[in-house]
Design an enzyme around this catalytic site. Structure first.
Site, PDB file in Angstrom:
ATOM      1  N   GLY A 107       0.806  -1.359  -0.120  1.00 34.86           N
ATOM      2  CA  GLY A 107       0.049   0.103   0.107  1.00 34.86           C
ATOM      3  C   GLY A 107       0.909   1.172  -0.013  1.00 34.86           C
ATOM      4  O   GLY A 107       0.386   2.343  -0.601  1.00 34.86           O
ATOM      5  N   ILE A 108       1.920   1.233   0.614  1.00 33.80           N
ATOM      6  CA  ILE A 108       2.878   1.963   0.811  1.00 33.80           C
ATOM      7  C   ILE A 108       3.398   2.533  -0.611  1.00 33.80           C
ATOM      8  O   ILE A 108       3.297   3.917  -1.114  1.00 33.80           O
ATOM      9  CB  ILE A 108       3.804   2.265   1.728  1.00 33.80           C
TER      10      ILE A 108
ATOM     11  N   ARG B 123      10.118  -3.779  10.306  1.00 28.29           N
ATOM     12  CA  ARG B 123      11.062  -4.600   9.638  1.00 28.29           C
ATOM     13  C   ARG B 123      11.782  -3.695   8.631  1.00 28.29           C
ATOM     14  O   ARG B 123      11.548  -2.962   7.955  1.00 28.29           O
ATOM     15  CB  ARG B 123      10.446  -5.722   8.994  1.00 28.29           C
ATOM     16  N   GLU B 124      13.032  -4.304   8.449  1.00 36.30           N
ATOM     17  CA  GLU B 124      14.113  -3.600   7.368  1.00 36.30           C
ATOM     18  C   GLU B 124      14.254  -4.807   6.346  1.00 36.30           C
ATOM     19  O   GLU B 124      15.023  -5.614   6.773  1.00 36.30           O
ATOM     20  CB  GLU B 124      15.068  -2.945   7.955  1.00 36.30           C
TER      21      GLU B 124
ATOM     22  N   SER C 260      -2.521  -9.571 -13.956  1.00 32.21           N
ATOM     23  CA  SER C 260      -1.382  -9.212 -14.612  1.00 32.21           C
ATOM     24  C   SER C 260      -0.666 -10.360 -15.331  1.00 32.21           C
ATOM     25  O   SER C 260      -0.513 -11.400 -14.659  1.00 32.21           O
ATOM     26  CB  SER C 260      -0.532  -8.477 -13.639  1.00 32.21           C
TER      27      SER C 260
ATOM     28  N   GLY D 179       2.840 -10.308 -16.372  1.00 31.73           N
ATOM     29  CA  GLY D 179       4.149  -9.872 -16.616  1.00 31.73           C
ATOM     30  C   GLY D 179       4.391  -9.167 -17.955  1.00 31.73           C
ATOM     31  O   GLY D 179       3.579  -8.357 -18.294  1.00 31.73           O
TER      32      GLY D 179
ATOM     33  N   ASP E  15       2.839  -3.256  -7.798  1.00 31.17           N
ATOM     34  CA  ASP E  15       2.246  -2.060  -6.960  1.00 31.17           C
ATOM     35  C   ASP E  15       2.046  -0.687  -8.108  1.00 31.17           C
ATOM     36  O   ASP E  15       1.107   0.026  -7.849  1.00 31.17           O
ATOM     37  CB  ASP E  15       3.253  -1.473  -5.915  1.00 31.17           C
TER      38      ASP E  15
ATOM     39  N   GLY F 189      16.482  -1.857  -9.491  1.00 29.01           N
ATOM     40  CA  GLY F 189      16.420  -1.797  -8.129  1.00 29.01           C
ATOM     41  C   GLY F 189      14.820  -1.784  -7.863  1.00 29.01           C
ATOM     42  O   GLY F 189      13.979  -1.902  -8.354  1.00 29.01           O
TER      43      GLY F 189
END
Ligand SMILES: Nc1ncnc2c1ncn2[C@@H]1O[C@H](COP(=O)(O)OP(=O)(O)OP(=O)(O)O)[C@@H](O)[C@H]1O
Ligand SMILES: [Mg+2]
Length: 316
Positions: free
Chosen positions: A41-42, A90-91, A224, A226, A256, A291
């Site tokens: 969502g972010i 978390r990271e 979707s 790809g 996203d 990235g």
């Protein structure tokens, strides 16, 4: 424009770097890390911002990494409604091996949410000054959160007239569609798990999506595919949209970005076919960047223009 809220139950701070070569047992010298906000969502909120739409991002945060997440989102001018948690955010860790260009993605377990924290998130949604037109729920569920909680959120949203866009997987998606939502965006793998069918070819994809629409699981299904693009299905529409051929750097964030394009289309009143094309344009534009980077607006505009030219003149 219609109002949009995104909900991310399993947010992260993505920490990415590069190393000359990844080899075992040696100390690896890495470049200065880059920190980015992450979680379904972010990312949708961040991508919407690039398209020119504001949204409110609701998500749990905890610890120093939670503070960092909020700072990073402030820098991008994302409106936030964080809910404090005991567990720290978390990271995730992403490292590119410069000798091969290969990307290694280390995903950490999500931050558990207690029953009380889950209730606070639900309350955050319900305490918004006005119910949003669209609620985007995207990403995985963290440990300790049962799909039942997602169902409770869906019910609360629908009771207030909010249209839900759901992009998740596994039992959460399964139970979510059981409850019924406005739009889902499964990829082929998620669609085949939902329908219990293994290999889905183009025809079977459309048929499976039509079954979901007929059974009232979702009004709009965007599958979707790809590099093959997407298939959009409603009770009146079955349309296959090819993905433009682009210089692919990294597909991270394609899903996203696509959801953001779809939601922007819904919120600005595009037709279903146009909305799906904008989704594909955003997804494909995201793959042009390395990235975890999302898309550039100029790439979206160009690809969307190209996809619209392919539309049959009569189609709305
Ligand atoms: N190789 C590619 N070339 C062009 N476009 C692509 C490519 N991969 C993905 N896309 C675009 O991104 C959209 C979403 O991609 P995909 O189907 O891989 O979603 P996803 O599996 O949900 O991704 P994610 O792993 O981000 O959740 C596609 O519909 C397409 O528009
Ligand atoms: Mg996805």
């Amino acid at each position: 424009m219609a109002s949009i809220v995104t909900l991310t139950l399993n947010p992260t701070v993505d920490k990415s770097t590069t190393a000359d070569q990844i080899v075992p047992d040696q100390k690896l010298r890495c470049a200065a890390p880059k920190f980015e906000p992450g979680g379904g969502g972010i990312n949708v909120s961040r991508a919407l911002k690039r398209l020119g739409a504001d949204s409110v991002a609701i998500f749990p945060v905890g610890g120093p990494s939670g503070t960092l997440l909020r700072e990073l989102l402030s820098q991008e001018q994302i409106q936030q409604h964080p809910v404090e948690t005991v567990g720290r955010t978390r990271e995730n860790f992403i490292v590119v091996d410069d000798s091969t260009g290969k990307q290694y993605r280390f995903g950490m377990p999500g931050t558990p949410l207690s029953a009380a924290e889950q209730q606070l998130l639900l309350a955050a949604l319900q305490s918004l000054p006005a119910p949003p037109d669209f609620l985007v729920i995207s990403g995985s569920l963290p440990p300790g959160v049962a799909p039942d909680f997602l169902v409770a959120i869906l019910r609360a949203a629908k009771a207030r007239g909010t249209k839900v866009v759901l992009d998740t997987s596994g039992p959460a998606l399964q139970q979510g569609v059981q409850e019924g939502v406005f739009l889902i965006k499964p990829n082929v793998g998620e669609l085949s798990k939902m329908t219990g069918e293994d290999e889905l070819d183009d025809e079977a994809v459309a048929a499976a999506a039509q079954t979901l629409v007929r059974e009232g699981r979702a009004e709009i299904v965007v599958v979707s595919l790809g590099a093959q693009g997407a298939c959009v299905v409603t009770k009146d529409v079955v349309d296959h949209i090819p993905a433009p051929t682009v210089k692919r750097r990294s597909t991270v964030g394609a899903g996203d970005s696509m959801v953001a394009g779809l939601v922007y289309g819904l919120a600005t009143g595009l037709s279903v076919r146009e909305m799906a094309r904008l989704g594909v344009a955003c997804g494909s534009a995201a793959t042009m960047n390395p990235g975890t980077e999302l898309f550039k607006k100029a790439d979206v505009d160009r690809l969307y223009h190209w996809l619209r030219q392919l539309m049959p003149a009569a189609a709305g």
